[in-house]
Design a protein around this motif. Structure first.
Motif, PDB file in Angstrom:
ATOM      1  N   GLN A 149      80.031  53.261 123.949  1.00 39.92           N
ATOM      2  CA  GLN A 149      79.032  52.054 124.074  1.00 39.92           C
ATOM      3  C   GLN A 149      78.194  52.252 125.457  1.00 39.92           C
ATOM      4  O   GLN A 149      76.883  52.079 125.385  1.00 39.92           O
ATOM      5  CB  GLN A 149      79.651  50.504 124.027  1.00 39.92           C
ATOM      6  CG  GLN A 149      78.734  49.496 124.133  1.00 39.92           C
ATOM      7  CD  GLN A 149      79.474  48.195 123.756  1.00 39.92           C
ATOM      8  OE1 GLN A 149      80.291  48.025 125.109  1.00 39.92           O
ATOM      9  NE2 GLN A 149      78.999  47.301 123.218  1.00 39.92           N
ATOM     10  N   LEU A 150      78.853  52.416 126.335  1.00 37.41           N
ATOM     11  CA  LEU A 150      78.100  52.563 127.901  1.00 37.41           C
ATOM     12  C   LEU A 150      77.388  53.774 128.005  1.00 37.41           C
ATOM     13  O   LEU A 150      76.339  53.801 128.150  1.00 37.41           O
ATOM     14  CB  LEU A 150      79.285  52.485 128.977  1.00 37.41           C
ATOM     15  CG  LEU A 150      78.669  52.404 130.503  1.00 37.41           C
ATOM     16  CD1 LEU A 150      79.705  51.780 131.527  1.00 37.41           C
ATOM     17  CD2 LEU A 150      78.393  53.891 130.883  1.00 37.41           C
ATOM     18  N   LEU A 151      77.875  54.918 127.311  1.00 41.36           N
ATOM     19  CA  LEU A 151      77.033  56.037 127.106  1.00 41.36           C
ATOM     20  C   LEU A 151      75.782  56.007 126.513  1.00 41.36           C
ATOM     21  O   LEU A 151      74.690  56.498 126.775  1.00 41.36           O
ATOM     22  CB  LEU A 151      77.664  57.161 126.955  1.00 41.36           C
ATOM     23  CG  LEU A 151      78.915  57.773 128.036  1.00 41.36           C
ATOM     24  CD1 LEU A 151      79.747  58.798 127.483  1.00 41.36           C
ATOM     25  CD2 LEU A 151      78.324  58.190 129.242  1.00 41.36           C
ATOM     26  N   THR A 152      75.820  55.223 125.307  1.00 42.77           N
ATOM     27  CA  THR A 152      74.947  55.192 124.376  1.00 42.77           C
ATOM     28  C   THR A 152      73.798  54.225 125.305  1.00 42.77           C
ATOM     29  O   THR A 152      72.575  54.676 124.891  1.00 42.77           O
ATOM     30  CB  THR A 152      75.325  54.435 123.069  1.00 42.77           C
ATOM     31  OG1 THR A 152      76.195  55.327 122.437  1.00 42.77           O
ATOM     32  CG2 THR A 152      74.178  54.254 122.277  1.00 42.77           C
ATOM     33  N   GLN A 153      74.336  53.269 125.728  1.00 46.38           N
ATOM     34  CA  GLN A 153      73.302  52.275 126.111  1.00 46.38           C
ATOM     35  C   GLN A 153      72.505  52.947 127.554  1.00 46.38           C
ATOM     36  O   GLN A 153      71.284  52.973 127.718  1.00 46.38           O
ATOM     37  CB  GLN A 153      73.917  51.120 126.821  1.00 46.38           C
ATOM     38  CG  GLN A 153      73.031  50.050 127.351  1.00 46.38           C
ATOM     39  CD  GLN A 153      73.649  48.811 127.836  1.00 46.38           C
ATOM     40  OE1 GLN A 153      75.031  48.697 127.513  1.00 46.38           O
ATOM     41  NE2 GLN A 153      72.989  47.988 128.764  1.00 46.38           N
ATOM     42  N   TRP A 154      73.319  53.814 128.319  1.00 45.27           N
ATOM     43  CA  TRP A 154      72.824  54.447 129.377  1.00 45.27           C
ATOM     44  C   TRP A 154      71.639  55.512 128.904  1.00 45.27           C
ATOM     45  O   TRP A 154      70.700  55.842 129.461  1.00 45.27           O
ATOM     46  CB  TRP A 154      73.884  55.178 130.273  1.00 45.27           C
ATOM     47  CG  TRP A 154      73.578  55.876 131.396  1.00 45.27           C
ATOM     48  CD1 TRP A 154      72.993  55.730 132.248  1.00 45.27           C
ATOM     49  CD2 TRP A 154      73.746  57.477 131.458  1.00 45.27           C
ATOM     50  NE1 TRP A 154      72.485  56.574 133.290  1.00 45.27           N
ATOM     51  CE2 TRP A 154      73.148  57.643 132.606  1.00 45.27           C
ATOM     52  CE3 TRP A 154      74.303  58.312 130.599  1.00 45.27           C
ATOM     53  CZ2 TRP A 154      73.140  59.103 133.245  1.00 45.27           C
ATOM     54  CZ3 TRP A 154      74.283  59.869 131.033  1.00 45.27           C
ATOM     55  CH2 TRP A 154      73.620  59.945 132.190  1.00 45.27           C
ATOM     56  N   GLN A 155      72.051  56.322 127.944  1.00 43.13           N
ATOM     57  CA  GLN A 155      71.014  57.194 127.356  1.00 43.13           C
ATOM     58  C   GLN A 155      69.991  56.670 126.894  1.00 43.13           C
ATOM     59  O   GLN A 155      68.727  56.959 127.147  1.00 43.13           O
ATOM     60  CB  GLN A 155      71.887  58.221 126.464  1.00 43.13           C
ATOM     61  CG  GLN A 155      73.065  59.046 126.827  1.00 43.13           C
ATOM     62  CD  GLN A 155      73.929  59.617 125.836  1.00 43.13           C
ATOM     63  OE1 GLN A 155      73.602  59.268 124.724  1.00 43.13           O
ATOM     64  NE2 GLN A 155      74.892  60.435 126.407  1.00 43.13           N
ATOM     65  N   THR A 156      70.058  55.585 126.244  1.00 47.73           N
ATOM     66  CA  THR A 156      68.896  54.710 125.587  1.00 47.73           C
ATOM     67  C   THR A 156      67.811  54.409 126.594  1.00 47.73           C
ATOM     68  O   THR A 156      66.707  54.475 126.622  1.00 47.73           O
ATOM     69  CB  THR A 156      69.510  53.766 124.723  1.00 47.73           C
ATOM     70  OG1 THR A 156      70.358  54.060 123.505  1.00 47.73           O
ATOM     71  CG2 THR A 156      68.165  52.692 124.355  1.00 47.73           C
ATOM     72  N   ASP A 157      68.537  53.767 127.759  1.00 47.88           N
ATOM     73  CA  ASP A 157      67.778  52.988 128.725  1.00 47.88           C
ATOM     74  C   ASP A 157      67.023  54.229 129.753  1.00 47.88           C
ATOM     75  O   ASP A 157      65.953  54.038 130.242  1.00 47.88           O
ATOM     76  CB  ASP A 157      68.682  52.036 129.719  1.00 47.88           C
ATOM     77  CG  ASP A 157      69.275  51.083 129.066  1.00 47.88           C
ATOM     78  OD1 ASP A 157      68.408  50.698 127.777  1.00 47.88           O
ATOM     79  OD2 ASP A 157      69.884  50.171 129.427  1.00 47.88           O
ATOM     80  N   GLY A 158      67.917  55.332 129.840  1.00 49.28           N
ATOM     81  CA  GLY A 158      67.387  56.345 130.567  1.00 49.28           C
ATOM     82  C   GLY A 158      66.214  57.351 129.786  1.00 49.28           C
ATOM     83  O   GLY A 158      65.267  57.558 130.246  1.00 49.28           O
TER      84      GLY A 158
ATOM     85  N   PRO B 295      90.068  50.541 122.647  1.00 48.91           N
ATOM     86  CA  PRO B 295      89.118  49.727 123.176  1.00 48.91           C
ATOM     87  C   PRO B 295      88.412  50.447 124.202  1.00 48.91           C
ATOM     88  O   PRO B 295      87.026  50.408 124.483  1.00 48.91           O
ATOM     89  CB  PRO B 295      89.978  48.676 123.769  1.00 48.91           C
ATOM     90  CG  PRO B 295      91.177  48.400 122.804  1.00 48.91           C
ATOM     91  CD  PRO B 295      91.383  49.925 122.453  1.00 48.91           C
ATOM     92  N   VAL B 296      88.948  51.177 125.107  1.00 50.11           N
ATOM     93  CA  VAL B 296      88.578  51.765 126.279  1.00 50.11           C
ATOM     94  C   VAL B 296      87.592  52.965 125.748  1.00 50.11           C
ATOM     95  O   VAL B 296      86.475  53.084 126.285  1.00 50.11           O
ATOM     96  CB  VAL B 296      89.574  52.387 127.158  1.00 50.11           C
ATOM     97  CG1 VAL B 296      89.036  53.136 128.331  1.00 50.11           C
ATOM     98  CG2 VAL B 296      90.665  51.292 127.676  1.00 50.11           C
ATOM     99  N   ILE B 297      87.962  53.602 124.742  1.00 50.14           N
ATOM    100  CA  ILE B 297      87.179  54.667 124.243  1.00 50.14           C
ATOM    101  C   ILE B 297      85.664  54.050 123.543  1.00 50.14           C
ATOM    102  O   ILE B 297      84.635  54.474 123.701  1.00 50.14           O
ATOM    103  CB  ILE B 297      87.677  55.419 123.025  1.00 50.14           C
ATOM    104  CG1 ILE B 297      89.152  56.255 123.605  1.00 50.14           C
ATOM    105  CG2 ILE B 297      86.905  56.223 122.258  1.00 50.14           C
ATOM    106  CD1 ILE B 297      90.043  56.838 122.584  1.00 50.14           C
ATOM    107  N   ALA B 298      85.970  52.840 122.897  1.00 50.42           N
ATOM    108  CA  ALA B 298      84.929  52.407 122.369  1.00 50.42           C
ATOM    109  C   ALA B 298      83.967  51.909 123.531  1.00 50.42           C
ATOM    110  O   ALA B 298      82.679  51.992 123.177  1.00 50.42           O
ATOM    111  CB  ALA B 298      85.261  51.133 121.594  1.00 50.42           C
ATOM    112  N   ARG B 299      84.364  51.482 124.262  1.00 47.49           N
ATOM    113  CA  ARG B 299      83.404  50.844 125.594  1.00 47.49           C
ATOM    114  C   ARG B 299      82.804  51.968 126.233  1.00 47.49           C
ATOM    115  O   ARG B 299      81.589  51.944 126.618  1.00 47.49           O
ATOM    116  CB  ARG B 299      84.387  49.920 126.520  1.00 47.49           C
ATOM    117  CG  ARG B 299      83.830  49.792 127.860  1.00 47.49           C
ATOM    118  CD  ARG B 299      82.476  48.972 127.669  1.00 47.49           C
ATOM    119  NE  ARG B 299      81.910  48.730 129.150  1.00 47.49           N
ATOM    120  CZ  ARG B 299      80.485  48.488 128.920  1.00 47.49           C
ATOM    121  NH1 ARG B 299      79.583  48.480 127.690  1.00 47.49           N
ATOM    122  NH2 ARG B 299      79.813  48.206 130.292  1.00 47.49           N
ATOM    123  N   ALA B 300      83.659  53.190 126.370  1.00 42.18           N
ATOM    124  CA  ALA B 300      82.961  54.277 126.904  1.00 42.18           C
ATOM    125  C   ALA B 300      81.663  54.791 126.007  1.00 42.18           C
ATOM    126  O   ALA B 300      80.864  55.291 126.843  1.00 42.18           O
ATOM    127  CB  ALA B 300      83.982  55.478 127.036  1.00 42.18           C
TER     128      ALA B 300
END
Length: 293
Positions: free
Chosen positions: A284-293, A277-282
């Motif tokens: 997800q966070l990086l994907t969202q951050w890269q998309t928004d950035g 679950p921690v890996i999946a969340r990591a």
């Protein structure tokens, strides 16, 4: 059944992907639409309901149709959402006719939604995705039924209207408990029925940046997708509050790098146990951050 599911998935994709901020503009102030988009809002909602007095609604519809036609002629039109009046109200049918005359609207927000049949009626008449605004006890009670409606993309809610109906005193710890219960119900129901995550209600004090930031962090941590805004200055605050901290990005980067490098399903970073679950969340966070950035 498959066609209904596919329809919902398609609507969800069209309506709420990356839409963190949904900014209202009164239908009596169409000059503010361009400013609303300039604020950085991902979605602009023209409001034909609460923002327009009953005697002004017909004139507001005419003005909006002219605005729409002019923008399309200039090829400068940016798709807007339209909040229409409650099903069964005097203005409802006229609002639907207007929607049919503006086929490139982004979608429709149905005020005071209480029945799945009303959502489906709006969708069938307009061909547009619908966001159901829950603003009454009856509507909240029927969210599971409404979640099955063809054409529904997401839920949002009007907390002040709900408080009035439920006799909850606004601005109290009790109101906070009720608000979080509403959020939880909408989040759970949306997930179970494959809808987009719900959109949080407005934050009335548009001068309170600190309070707004705290609210954004609350609903985003709960799993909601965005927020209704009532002033352009709220848009930048919401976007900033949604950005992960440098510490969170660094930790997520290390988690993904360690997992991809070692292939281990369970490991430690700085003494913290990391598993699936921690890996999946990591990720997800990086994907969202890269998309928004």
């Amino acid at each position: 059944m498959d066609s209904v599911s596919n329809n919902k998935d398609s609507n969800k994709t069209k309506t709420t992907a990356h839409n963190n901020t949904w900014l209202f503009v009164p239908a009596t102030r169409l000059d503010r639409i361009a400013k609303a988009f300039d604020s950085g809002a991902e979605a602009v909602i023209v409001d034909l309901e609460d923002a327009v007095a009953q005697e002004d609604k017909a004139q507001a519809r005419d003005a909006l149709k002219k605005y729409y036609d002019n923008q399309n002629e200039k090829q400068g039109y940016q798709p807007i959402w339209l909040r229409i009046n409650q099903a069964g109200s005097d203005a409802f049918l006229a609002d639907l006719v207007l929607c049919q005359q503006m086929p490139t609207l982004a979608g429709v927000l149905l005020a005071k939604a209480e029945q799945a049949a009303d959502i489906e009626h709006v969708h069938q008449r307009t061909g547009m995705p619908v966001i159901a605004l829950i603003e009454s006890a009856a509507g909240l009670y029927q969210i599971d039924s409404m979640a099955k409606a063809t054409g529904l993309a997401a839920f949002s809610y009007g907390f002040l209207d709900l408080c009035n109906d439920l006799r909850v005193q606004v601005g109290t710890p009790a109101a906070d408990i009720v608000a979080n219960q509403i959020r939880y119900q909408l989040i759970l129901t949306s997930k179970v029925h494959s809808l987009a995550p719900p959109i949080d209600t407005v934050y009335p004090d548009f001068n309170d940046e600190e309070g707004l930031c705290t609210r954004v962090q609350l609903w985003s941590q709960m799993g909601m997708s965005g927020m209704l805004c009532i002033h352009p200055k709220q848009v930048a605050v919401v976007h900033k509050a949604l950005q992960p901290t440098d510490k969170e990005i660094q930790f997520a980067t290390r988690v993904v790098a360690e997992y991809e490098g070692s292939g281990q399903a369970v490991f430690k970073i700085d003494g913290e146990m990391v598993d699936a679950p921690v890996i999946a969340r990591a990720r997800q966070l990086l994907t969202q951050w890269q998309t928004d950035g």
